[in-house]
Design a protein around this motif. Structure first.
Motif, mmCIF file in Angstrom:
data_model
loop_
_atom_site.group_PDB
_atom_site.id
_atom_site.type_symbol
_atom_site.label_atom_id
_atom_site.label_comp_id
_atom_site.label_asym_id
_atom_site.label_seq_id
_atom_site.Cartn_x
_atom_site.Cartn_y
_atom_site.Cartn_z
ATOM 1 N N MET A 140 0.819 -1.209 0.000
ATOM 2 C CA MET A 140 0.000 0.000 0.000
ATOM 3 C C MET A 140 0.855 1.261 0.000
ATOM 4 O O MET A 140 0.419 2.327 -0.442
ATOM 5 C CB MET A 140 -0.941 0.003 1.211
ATOM 6 C CG MET A 140 -2.012 -1.067 1.151
ATOM 7 S SD MET A 140 -3.134 -0.971 2.579
ATOM 8 C CE MET A 140 -4.244 -2.335 2.215
ATOM 9 N N LEU A 141 2.093 1.149 0.489
ATOM 10 C CA LEU A 141 2.992 2.295 0.480
ATOM 11 C C LEU A 141 3.288 2.759 -0.945
ATOM 12 O O LEU A 141 3.564 3.938 -1.179
ATOM 13 C CB LEU A 141 4.304 1.938 1.180
ATOM 14 C CG LEU A 141 4.245 1.750 2.698
ATOM 15 C CD1 LEU A 141 5.582 1.233 3.214
ATOM 16 C CD2 LEU A 141 3.882 3.060 3.384
ATOM 17 N N LEU A 142 3.226 1.837 -1.898
ATOM 18 C CA LEU A 142 3.518 2.198 -3.282
ATOM 19 C C LEU A 142 2.577 3.278 -3.796
ATOM 20 O O LEU A 142 2.941 4.077 -4.664
ATOM 21 C CB LEU A 142 3.408 0.964 -4.181
ATOM 22 C CG LEU A 142 4.422 -0.165 -3.941
ATOM 23 C CD1 LEU A 142 4.092 -1.348 -4.819
ATOM 24 C CD2 LEU A 142 5.839 0.309 -4.193
ATOM 25 N N PHE A 143 1.354 3.293 -3.245
ATOM 26 C CA PHE A 143 0.344 4.224 -3.739
ATOM 27 C C PHE A 143 0.390 5.570 -3.016
ATOM 28 O O PHE A 143 -0.430 6.434 -3.283
ATOM 29 C CB PHE A 143 -1.041 3.591 -3.619
ATOM 30 C CG PHE A 143 -1.176 2.336 -4.423
ATOM 31 C CD1 PHE A 143 -1.562 2.390 -5.756
ATOM 32 C CD2 PHE A 143 -0.897 1.100 -3.870
ATOM 33 C CE1 PHE A 143 -1.675 1.243 -6.514
ATOM 34 C CE2 PHE A 143 -1.003 -0.060 -4.618
ATOM 35 C CZ PHE A 143 -1.386 0.012 -5.951
ATOM 36 N N GLN A 144 1.340 5.726 -2.098
ATOM 37 C CA GLN A 144 1.458 6.985 -1.370
ATOM 38 C C GLN A 144 2.433 7.945 -2.040
ATOM 39 O O GLN A 144 2.545 9.105 -1.642
ATOM 40 C CB GLN A 144 1.907 6.725 0.074
ATOM 41 C CG GLN A 144 1.066 5.700 0.818
ATOM 42 C CD GLN A 144 -0.413 6.028 0.804
ATOM 43 O OE1 GLN A 144 -0.788 7.155 1.116
ATOM 44 N NE2 GLN A 144 -1.236 5.060 0.452
ATOM 45 N N PHE A 145 3.158 7.459 -3.053
ATOM 46 C CA PHE A 145 4.165 8.272 -3.713
ATOM 47 C C PHE A 145 3.877 8.322 -5.205
ATOM 48 O O PHE A 145 3.849 7.281 -5.869
ATOM 49 C CB PHE A 145 5.557 7.698 -3.460
ATOM 50 C CG PHE A 145 5.899 7.591 -1.998
ATOM 51 C CD1 PHE A 145 6.352 8.689 -1.287
ATOM 52 C CD2 PHE A 145 5.734 6.393 -1.322
ATOM 53 C CE1 PHE A 145 6.656 8.597 0.056
ATOM 54 C CE2 PHE A 145 6.028 6.278 0.019
ATOM 55 C CZ PHE A 145 6.487 7.388 0.715
ATOM 56 N N PRO A 146 3.635 9.508 -5.760
ATOM 57 C CA PRO A 146 3.247 9.637 -7.170
ATOM 58 C C PRO A 146 4.234 8.947 -8.111
ATOM 59 O O PRO A 146 5.449 9.144 -8.007
ATOM 60 C CB PRO A 146 3.230 11.157 -7.395
ATOM 61 C CG PRO A 146 2.990 11.730 -6.039
ATOM 62 C CD PRO A 146 3.710 10.812 -5.085
ATOM 63 N N GLY A 147 3.678 8.132 -8.997
ATOM 64 C CA GLY A 147 4.475 7.508 -10.037
ATOM 65 C C GLY A 147 5.065 6.159 -9.692
ATOM 66 O O GLY A 147 5.407 5.380 -10.592
ATOM 67 N N VAL A 148 5.206 5.834 -8.405
ATOM 68 C CA VAL A 148 5.855 4.580 -8.021
ATOM 69 C C VAL A 148 5.009 3.378 -8.438
ATOM 70 O O VAL A 148 5.490 2.450 -9.095
ATOM 71 C CB VAL A 148 6.144 4.543 -6.512
ATOM 72 C CG1 VAL A 148 6.705 3.183 -6.100
ATOM 73 C CG2 VAL A 148 7.120 5.644 -6.140
ATOM 74 N N ALA A 149 3.736 3.398 -8.032
ATOM 75 C CA ALA A 149 2.868 2.272 -8.372
ATOM 76 C C ALA A 149 2.692 2.163 -9.880
ATOM 77 O O ALA A 149 2.658 1.055 -10.432
ATOM 78 C CB ALA A 149 1.514 2.421 -7.686
ATOM 79 N N GLU A 150 2.582 3.313 -10.557
ATOM 80 C CA GLU A 150 2.392 3.296 -12.010
ATOM 81 C C GLU A 150 3.576 2.630 -12.707
ATOM 82 O O GLU A 150 3.410 1.861 -13.660
ATOM 83 C CB GLU A 150 2.210 4.723 -12.537
ATOM 84 C CG GLU A 150 0.877 5.356 -12.171
ATOM 85 C CD GLU A 150 0.848 5.923 -10.769
ATOM 86 O OE1 GLU A 150 -0.161 6.542 -10.397
ATOM 87 O OE2 GLU A 150 1.848 5.759 -10.031
ATOM 88 N N THR A 151 4.772 2.921 -12.217
ATOM 89 C CA THR A 151 5.970 2.315 -12.803
ATOM 90 C C THR A 151 6.000 0.821 -12.525
ATOM 91 O O THR A 151 6.280 0.004 -13.403
ATOM 92 C CB THR A 151 7.239 2.979 -12.241
ATOM 93 O OG1 THR A 151 7.224 4.362 -12.582
ATOM 94 C CG2 THR A 151 8.487 2.327 -12.810
#
Length: 233
Positions: A140-151
């Motif tokens: 879930m931490l991936l979705f707290q930082f713009p662009g991380v989850a998308e990558t």
């Protein structure tokens, strides 16, 4: 497909059958197509089955603002669909993120919820109560930082996500029935069972051994059978 607009954001949905209304809410990273095995069964049994693509998914609009995806906004989309159909009260069934939304709708608008069924994700108040669940929810931490989850979830990495999550299909108050699959990488059974302490009405828990997180696809007949047994027609 039908469409409802809330503050300029459109949500697409399908309706199958006629009778007592039941709303089926998908989770991440799915669309309403997740329920393709259950929707015709429920419609054939005498339900009006309402299946949206939640905002941000499938054929629905995908606003960029983070606050456009708050739980109250998502619940408002579902309520707008019910209002468009002239439905005052419906059964609400949710899976994964859709289960969290189902819990929210039952909290925000209890008079509009008949029976509540949630799959895989328990009551929000009990979800993070154990260290094991906190550890499993690291992603879930991936979705707290713009662009991380998308990558991470880009086309090149989608196969890696499927392997990690076990997702079988990349194409794509108040009584409760909680159908929890056998252990998945991201969820514990304890967070499901803990929901019992957060409901005032009758409680029912079902554990499915064998299928994983996407039990609607891996054990479609059993999930449909449980839904028909639990939801009054």
């Amino acid at each position: 497909m039908s469409r409802v607009d809330v503050d300029g954001v459109g949500t697409e949905y399908e309706v199958f059958g006629a009778g007592r209304p039941v709303v089926l809410l998908h989770g991440f990273p799915d669309t309403g197509r997740l329920w393709r095995h259950q929707a015709p069964v429920l419609a054939g049994a005498g339900f009006q089955v309402i299946v949206p693509d939640l905002r941000g998914y499938g054929r629905s609009d995908k606003p960029e603002a983070v606050d456009a995806y708050s739980m109250r906004v998502l619940a408002g989309d579902v309520m707008a669909i019910l209002a468009a159909l002239g439905v005052g009260k419906a059964h609400v069934v949710g899976h994964d993120w859709g289960a969290a939304l189902a819990w929210a709708i039952a909290s925000f608008a209890p008079d509009n919820v008949d029976h509540l069924a949630v799959l895989s994700v328990g009551h929000p108040a009990g979800f993070m109560r154990t260290m094991e669940q906190r550890q499993k929810s690291w992603y879930m931490l991936l979705f707290q930082f713009p662009g991380v989850a998308e990558t991470w979830l880009s086309a090149d990495d989608w196969a890696n996500f499927r392997n990690w999550s076990g997702h079988p299909d990349a194409d794509q108050v108040i009584a409760e029935l909680e159908a929890n699959g056998s252990l998945t990488p991201a969820l514990t059974e304890a967070q499901m069972a803990a929901s019992a302490g957060h409901v005032a009405g009758p409680w029912r828990y079902e554990r499915l051994d064998g299928p994983g997180h996407w039990m609607q696809l891996e054990a479609p007949d059993r999930v449909s059978e449980l839904m028909l047994d639990f939801l009054p027609r």
